[in-house]
Design a protein around this motif. Structure first.
Motif, PDB file in Angstrom:
ATOM      1  N   GLU A 131      -2.632  63.410 104.113  1.00 26.97           N
ATOM      2  CA  GLU A 131      -3.218  62.000 103.166  1.00 26.97           C
ATOM      3  C   GLU A 131      -3.320  60.993 103.696  1.00 26.97           C
ATOM      4  O   GLU A 131      -3.679  60.126 103.788  1.00 26.97           O
ATOM      5  CB  GLU A 131      -2.424  62.937 102.029  1.00 26.97           C
ATOM      6  CG  GLU A 131      -3.251  62.374 100.602  1.00 26.97           C
ATOM      7  CD  GLU A 131      -2.089  63.425  99.748  1.00 26.97           C
ATOM      8  OE1 GLU A 131      -1.410  62.365  98.904  1.00 26.97           O
ATOM      9  OE2 GLU A 131      -1.958  64.323  99.360  1.00 26.97           O
ATOM     10  N   ALA A 167     -11.297  60.918  94.861  1.00 27.06           N
ATOM     11  CA  ALA A 167     -10.784  62.331  93.929  1.00 27.06           C
ATOM     12  C   ALA A 167     -11.393  62.679  93.310  1.00 27.06           C
ATOM     13  O   ALA A 167     -12.081  63.640  92.467  1.00 27.06           O
ATOM     14  CB  ALA A 167      -9.547  62.489  94.317  1.00 27.06           C
ATOM     15  N   LYS A 204     -15.392  63.040  93.018  1.00 31.41           N
ATOM     16  CA  LYS A 204     -16.173  64.341  94.320  1.00 31.41           C
ATOM     17  C   LYS A 204     -15.230  65.446  93.466  1.00 31.41           C
ATOM     18  O   LYS A 204     -15.553  66.463  93.504  1.00 31.41           O
ATOM     19  CB  LYS A 204     -15.544  64.045  95.511  1.00 31.41           C
ATOM     20  CG  LYS A 204     -16.212  63.299  96.209  1.00 31.41           C
ATOM     21  CD  LYS A 204     -17.805  63.543  96.351  1.00 31.41           C
ATOM     22  CE  LYS A 204     -18.789  62.829  97.523  1.00 31.41           C
ATOM     23  NZ  LYS A 204     -20.113  62.775  97.266  1.00 31.41           N
ATOM     24  N   HIS A 205     -14.651  65.493  92.545  1.00 29.94           N
ATOM     25  CA  HIS A 205     -14.333  66.871  91.229  1.00 29.94           C
ATOM     26  C   HIS A 205     -13.315  67.400  92.305  1.00 29.94           C
ATOM     27  O   HIS A 205     -13.064  68.250  92.338  1.00 29.94           O
ATOM     28  CB  HIS A 205     -14.980  66.428  90.397  1.00 29.94           C
ATOM     29  CG  HIS A 205     -15.832  66.043  89.737  1.00 29.94           C
ATOM     30  ND1 HIS A 205     -16.118  65.900  88.479  1.00 29.94           N
ATOM     31  CD2 HIS A 205     -17.436  65.990  90.718  1.00 29.94           C
ATOM     32  CE1 HIS A 205     -17.176  64.727  88.860  1.00 29.94           C
ATOM     33  NE2 HIS A 205     -17.895  65.096  89.579  1.00 29.94           N
ATOM     34  N   CYS A 206     -12.285  66.417  93.062  1.00 29.51           N
ATOM     35  CA  CYS A 206     -11.476  67.041  93.715  1.00 29.51           C
ATOM     36  C   CYS A 206     -10.318  67.964  93.104  1.00 29.51           C
ATOM     37  O   CYS A 206      -9.243  66.454  92.364  1.00 29.51           O
ATOM     38  CB  CYS A 206     -10.522  66.470  95.161  1.00 29.51           C
ATOM     39  SG  CYS A 206     -12.174  65.738  96.008  1.00 29.51           S
ATOM     40  N   THR A 227      -6.871  69.663  91.474  1.00 29.22           N
ATOM     41  CA  THR A 227      -5.415  71.034  91.211  1.00 29.22           C
ATOM     42  C   THR A 227      -6.254  72.129  89.797  1.00 29.22           C
ATOM     43  O   THR A 227      -6.849  71.520  89.481  1.00 29.22           O
ATOM     44  CB  THR A 227      -4.488  70.521  91.401  1.00 29.22           C
ATOM     45  OG1 THR A 227      -4.039  70.612  90.148  1.00 29.22           O
ATOM     46  CG2 THR A 227      -4.107  69.502  92.449  1.00 29.22           C
ATOM     47  N   ASP A 286      -6.358  66.188  93.073  1.00 32.08           N
ATOM     48  CA  ASP A 286      -5.671  66.368  94.261  1.00 32.08           C
ATOM     49  C   ASP A 286      -6.103  65.707  95.626  1.00 32.08           C
ATOM     50  O   ASP A 286      -7.831  65.943  95.967  1.00 32.08           O
ATOM     51  CB  ASP A 286      -6.756  68.051  94.637  1.00 32.08           C
ATOM     52  CG  ASP A 286      -6.036  68.584  95.362  1.00 32.08           C
ATOM     53  OD1 ASP A 286      -5.436  68.057  96.821  1.00 32.08           O
ATOM     54  OD2 ASP A 286      -5.856  70.237  95.294  1.00 32.08           O
ATOM     55  N   GLU A 324      -4.799  65.808  98.625  1.00 33.16           N
ATOM     56  CA  GLU A 324      -5.319  66.658  99.754  1.00 33.16           C
ATOM     57  C   GLU A 324      -6.681  67.023 100.156  1.00 33.16           C
ATOM     58  O   GLU A 324      -7.165  66.956 101.002  1.00 33.16           O
ATOM     59  CB  GLU A 324      -3.940  67.430  99.617  1.00 33.16           C
ATOM     60  CG  GLU A 324      -4.021  68.719 100.661  1.00 33.16           C
ATOM     61  CD  GLU A 324      -4.033  67.519 102.157  1.00 33.16           C
ATOM     62  OE1 GLU A 324      -3.598  68.547 103.594  1.00 33.16           O
ATOM     63  OE2 GLU A 324      -3.391  67.061 102.123  1.00 33.16           O
ATOM     64  N   LYS A 325      -7.039  67.737  99.185  1.00 30.18           N
ATOM     65  CA  LYS A 325      -8.084  67.908  99.344  1.00 30.18           C
ATOM     66  C   LYS A 325      -9.340  67.044  98.932  1.00 30.18           C
ATOM     67  O   LYS A 325     -10.360  66.754 100.232  1.00 30.18           O
ATOM     68  CB  LYS A 325      -8.916  68.577  98.124  1.00 30.18           C
ATOM     69  CG  LYS A 325      -9.889  69.821  98.498  1.00 30.18           C
ATOM     70  CD  LYS A 325     -10.436  70.231  96.664  1.00 30.18           C
ATOM     71  CE  LYS A 325     -11.734  70.864  96.495  1.00 30.18           C
ATOM     72  NZ  LYS A 325     -12.027  71.828  95.501  1.00 30.18           N
ATOM     73  N   ALA A 326      -9.250  65.221  98.772  1.00 25.59           N
ATOM     74  CA  ALA A 326     -10.188  64.378  99.173  1.00 25.59           C
ATOM     75  C   ALA A 326     -10.121  64.266 100.504  1.00 25.59           C
ATOM     76  O   ALA A 326     -11.008  62.707 100.809  1.00 25.59           O
ATOM     77  CB  ALA A 326      -9.942  62.978  98.230  1.00 25.59           C
ATOM     78  N   LEU A 368     -12.074  65.800 102.798  1.00 22.67           N
ATOM     79  CA  LEU A 368     -12.856  65.677 102.733  1.00 22.67           C
ATOM     80  C   LEU A 368     -13.449  64.322 102.817  1.00 22.67           C
ATOM     81  O   LEU A 368     -14.749  64.263 104.082  1.00 22.67           O
ATOM     82  CB  LEU A 368     -14.058  65.697 101.076  1.00 22.67           C
ATOM     83  CG  LEU A 368     -14.993  65.757 100.606  1.00 22.67           C
ATOM     84  CD1 LEU A 368     -15.526  65.654  99.448  1.00 22.67           C
ATOM     85  CD2 LEU A 368     -15.239  63.847 100.153  1.00 22.67           C
TER      86      LEU A 368
END
Length: 283
Positions: free
Chosen positions: A203, A241, A244-246, A248, A254, A256-258, A261
């Protein structure tokens, strides 16, 4: 964030390179065209004194072409032979053999005068982890003769590869140096994936890269992700996020997920051809 990653096999690799340098005519050093100075191991210049030198600006397809040309001139002015390559696609690879012969012309002439004919040029291939050495060697040799992987630290021992009658290559593991005096260098190596992601705060890393890209390439994230770019890189990450529909499992954003990516988009070139260092910063 503090950057340091120096596994035990790197100490062994450096020792092996020092032992083998006397067998070598030429050092072929791969650097990442997006960060050509930060992706050079400072130990290599010391190791390669009195040897012919060739710098390959690898992953040149991921870097700005205008900057590639500036870097090519920068290194040539310092006495290196230079070739822009994309080991994955093979771009620039065909010219390498000729450049090797030219870089080692004095050695070849010296051999000829001594009556030594057809002794192949012996070249050591060096570079930091994940700069694409194994992919380059496979591309040059036209076959899969070394292990490759898109994570740092795949090659752990030395391998001799006979390319043709004119050239033999010594592949070496990617090595960093024990201590980054400048954490800025560590940051850039983390951006390009030369330090294991598992030991990083993704992040924080993504936010810092967003901040730098906003300075050098304004509106880049805005145009690529179709978001309203914020001056706060964490807010930009939040917007990515959202876009891109990141999410949890609980439906929260989310970050972290973004961040993962975003880093993947940068490293794979999806954000465009981007260079993080320019020669003017070093002159």
């Amino acid at each position: 964030m503090h950057f340091q990653w120096y596994p035990g096999h790197m100490t062994k690799a450096k020792r092996m390179m020092q032992e083998n340098i006397k067998l070598i005519d030429l050092i072929i050093e791969l650097v990442d065209a997006r960060v050509p100075v930060s992706s050079r191991n400072p130990d290599i210049d010391e190791l390669g004194k009195q040897k012919a030198r060739l710098i390959l600006l690898n992953k040149s397809d991921l870097a700005s072409e205008g900057c590639n040309e500036k870097w090519e001139k920068y290194f040539k002015d310092k006495g290196f032979s230079v070739v822009k390559v994309n080991s994955r696609s093979g771009a620039g690879i065909k010219s390498i053999n000729g450049v090797i012969q030219e870089a080692c012309r004095e050695k070849i002439e010296r051999d000829r005068r001594r009556g030594i004919l057809n002794r192949p040029v012996r070249a050591m291939v060096v570079g930091i982890p994940n700069v694409g050495k194994s992919t380059f060697i496979n591309s040059l040799a036209g076959k899969a003769c070394t292990k490759t992987g898109n994570k740092p630290g795949v090659t752990k021992g030395k391998q001799w590869i006979r390319l043709n009658k004119q050239v033999e290559l010594l592949d070496t593991p990617g090595i960093l140096w024990p201590k980054f005096e400048d954490q800025e260098v560590g940051m850039k190596l983390a951006f390009i994936g030369s330090i294991k992601d598992e030991i990083l705060n993704t992040e924080e890393l993504a936010a810092e890269l967003i901040r730098r890209l906003q300075g050098r390439y304004p509106n880049l994230t805005e145009e690529h992700y179709e978001i309203e770019e914020s001056r706060d890189p964490y807010e930009t990450l939040r917007l990515i996020a959202e876009k891109k529909h990141c999410l949890t499992k609980g439906g929260e954003l989310d970050l972290e997920k973004a961040a993962v990516l975003f880093m993947d988009d940068f490293r794979s070139g999806k954000l465009g051809r981007l260079t993080l260092e320019i020669p003017e910063d070093y002159e």
